[in-house]
Structures are given as C-alpha cells and as structure tokens.
Write a protein that holds these residues in place. Structure first.
Motif, short mmCIF file in Angstrom:
data_model
loop_
_atom_site.label_atom_id
_atom_site.label_comp_id
_atom_site.label_asym_id
_atom_site.label_seq_id
_atom_site.Cartn_x
_atom_site.Cartn_y
_atom_site.Cartn_z
N ARG A 283 -0.82 -15.39 17.16
CA ARG A 283 -0.31 -16.78 16.71
C ARG A 283 -1.14 -17.64 16.31
O ARG A 283 -1.33 -18.45 15.54
N ASP B 44 -0.32 -20.29 13.33
CA ASP B 44 1.18 -20.18 13.33
C ASP B 44 1.52 -18.51 12.86
O ASP B 44 2.31 -18.38 12.21
N ARG C 268 7.01 -29.33 13.67
CA ARG C 268 7.95 -28.40 13.08
C ARG C 268 9.35 -28.58 14.07
O ARG C 268 10.43 -27.93 13.90
N ARG D 217 5.05 -20.59 6.41
CA ARG D 217 5.62 -20.49 7.76
C ARG D 217 7.15 -19.96 7.74
O ARG D 217 7.54 -19.26 8.72
N GLN E 273 6.92 -16.32 7.46
CA GLN E 273 6.54 -15.52 8.76
C GLN E 273 7.56 -15.53 9.50
O GLN E 273 7.87 -14.66 10.15
N ASP E 274 8.28 -16.81 9.79
CA ASP E 274 9.19 -16.76 10.67
C ASP E 274 10.47 -15.65 10.55
O ASP E 274 11.01 -14.93 11.30
N GLY F 167 9.41 -12.52 12.30
CA GLY F 167 10.05 -13.00 13.48
C GLY F 167 11.45 -12.94 13.35
O GLY F 167 12.04 -13.06 14.49
N GLN G 258 13.75 -14.88 12.05
CA GLN G 258 14.70 -15.79 12.30
C GLN G 258 14.44 -16.99 11.10
O GLN G 258 13.21 -17.24 10.83
#
Length: 346
Positions: A26, A43, A67, A173, A176-177, A181, A183
């Motif tokens: 990260r 991040d 964020r 971002r 990526q999330d 991730g 989410q």
C-alpha cells in the motif's frame, strides 16, 4: 519494465515497504536499477511518470486529500470553498465516472435515473466483440481506465492479467479499491453541492492492478501486451499521434488495439495544433477527426507508428451523468487496429 532515461530493459526494485495489506504493498518506494530514479507507491498505486517532481507538484492537492470525510463535512467544505473549486470539481468528476462504471452493480440503486449506468462496460464489450479470437497469450493494458470498470470487464471476458493505467489520482484510487479490493466507494452528486455517499462490494480481481502512468510515456519495453484498449482517452492527451505510436510500440506483433473516443477536444488537454481534423494543414480532414484518425491508422505519410486499421469503424452513443437532472450525450467513435507487422483486412 523499460527505463526511459537509459533505454532498454531495467527492473524496478522494491526498496522500501511501509504498509502492506494481504500481500498488496500500500505504501513504499520503487527504484529503477538502470538510472536510480525512485517512484512512490501511494494507496497501493505505483506512480511511474517521466517527470515525477512535476506530477507530484501538480497533483499534491489530490494526493493529500482526505478520503475519510463524512458526506455532511464534505458538503460543508464544498460550500465554504464554493462551486468550481478543487473539491467541488473533483467530486463531480468522480461522481460521473463512479456512477457510470459501477452504479449498475450497486444493490441499493432504485433504477429510476434518466441515464442508465454501465455504459463503459457496454462499450468495452462492444470493442471486445471486434477483437480477433487468436490473440497471443499475454497481459492486457487498459489506458485511461478511470474508475476501473473496464479493467474488471477485460478480466471477466478474457481471464488474463490486466493492468489499468490512469493519471487521475482520485479515479485511480476508486479503481484500485474496486478492482483489487472489491469495494466501491464514491460520492454521487444529487444536485447543487449535495452529494450522496455510495459504498458497496463488487467482485475483486486478483489478476488485475491499477497504476498511475502516462499514456504518452509508457514504462514498458516493446511488444509487452497482447491487447491495448483506450476508452475516451485519445482526445485527452497532449499528442494523439504520439499516443498511437506508443500504443503500437508496446503491442505484441499479433496483438490488437481497440479505441473509443468522442473527439471532445479541450485546449487544456490537447493543444489546438494536435486536434485530429482541427488543423488547416489537415484540410482534407478539417472538422472530421474520424477521417484524420483513419489516416493515422493507414499506410502513408500520415501514419503514426505501427498501428493499422483492422476492421471498419463504428459509432456508439455515450451519456455522462452530471446530477439528477442533467447529463451529457456523446457519440463515441470505435476503432480497431493491429500491429503493422500483421496482415490486416482493409
């Protein structure tokens, strides 16, 4: 990887890991073994741009923006700074992309919007329908991936390694999330300065990643990717001809390239002299960017790089949601090409 300062193949070494989560770095630092240049991982996003100092300076606001603001506090800050300020502008940008890329997978959406979400996914599916089934084995590159849905679509349609690149920190971002991730989280604009927080789970894709990099200076050696895609990117770069040459450079000899662009030119992104179909010197295509693009993807003096058109072009409608009562409609141009080393149908 390719070192653009020294030229040739140059591995990047992970010299510092400051935060790691489920084998995903990260925060850390990458260093080029050839020239010694260092690049941050922020991040979970490697930042691999030619002029790192300038990029960090230009994007410091987005890189350091919190964020974890609650919707009410974010609205208050937006009111205090006013419409059109940095916070308001980036929330609108992320709202439009987050909605189109992911709202069709939001279980709480009522489905009463005037604009149907998921158009980026449908455009990608349309582009993939025109790609030859005989692509060589290898990773796929999605340029200007925005909020990441097109990366997910490539992974789900091909089951290959997929890398998404974008220069926008806030959109990268979100991507990526979502993609890595699993989410999705963004603020959807309802109207005025009022935004509504959206947060929900989506399938994660462990064979995908999102980086921050410049489409005009790709940090890869020649012939690295089996497929290069770019949706609504070509009219957002400083030099479209250079971009096409760079796309072809990193494409494998048997690979393919698929593009979609509405030719919605902006002088802030592309100098007027580089608008396709916009220069007096291009009188044969003046005002017709699709013809100018076709000339760049054909043999002859105007050809840019090694890409050559591989099938007839098409047009597709694209709507961008601004808020509950407003949207913009585009006609985006779909184009397919292949490396010039391959025989292509004309």
């Amino acid at each position: 990887m390719a070192c653009r300062l020294k030229g040739g193949l140059a591995p990047l070494t992970l010299t510092c890991v400051e935060e790691e989560r489920n084998d995903d770095v990260r925060a850390g630092i990458l260093q080029c073994d050839a020239c010694g240049s260092r690049y941050p991982i922020l991040d979970g996003l490697p930042v691999l741009v030619p002029d790192l100092s300038r990029y960090l300076s230009d994007n410091l606001f987005y890189l350091t923006m919190r964020r974890d603001l609650s919707p009410a506090v974010a609205d208050l800050l937006a009111e205090a700074t006013g419409p059109g300020a940095g916070l308001d502008a980036i929330r609108q940008h992320v709202s439009s992309y987050g909605w189109d890329h992911w709202a069709d997978r939001d279980p709480a959406e009522a489905g009463a919007e005037q604009v149907e979400p998921g158009q980026a996914a449908r455009i990608m599916a349309h582009l993939l329908d025109g790609i030859p089934a005989s692509l060589p084995p290898g990773p796929l590159l999605d340029l200007g991936c925005g909020a990441g849905r097109t990366v997910a679509e490539l992974a789900e349609h091909t089951d290959q390694l997929v890398l998404g690149l974008d220069l926008s920190v806030p959109l990268a971002r979100v991507a990526q999330d979502a993609v890595v991730g699993g989410q999705v989280a963004y603020d959807r604009r309802r109207g005025g300065l009022h935004f509504e927080r959206r947060a929900f789970d989506v399938p994660a894709h462990p064979r995908c990643d999102i980086w921050i990099a410049d489409a005009l200076a790709l940090p890869f050696v020649d012939a690295s990717f089996a497929l290069v895609t770019a949706i609504n990117l070509l009219d957002c770069v400083a030099d479209p001809s250079q971009a096409l040459a760079e796309f072809g450079r990193v494409l494998m000899p048997d690979g393919a390239c698929a593009l979609a662009t509405p030719f919605d030119w902006s002088g802030a992104a592309t100098p007027l002299a580089n608008w396709l179909g916009g220069r007096a010197a291009q009188s044969a295509h003046k005002g017709r960017p699709e013809q100018a693009l076709d000339a760049l993807l054909s043999d002859g003096a105007q050809a840019a790089g090694s890409l050559r058109r591989s099938r007839p072009t098409e047009e597709a409608e694209w709507q961008i949601r601004l808020h509950d009562r407003s949207s913009m409609r585009y006609l985006t141009h779909l184009s397919w090409s292949a490396n010039a080393l391959v025989d292509v149908a004309t």
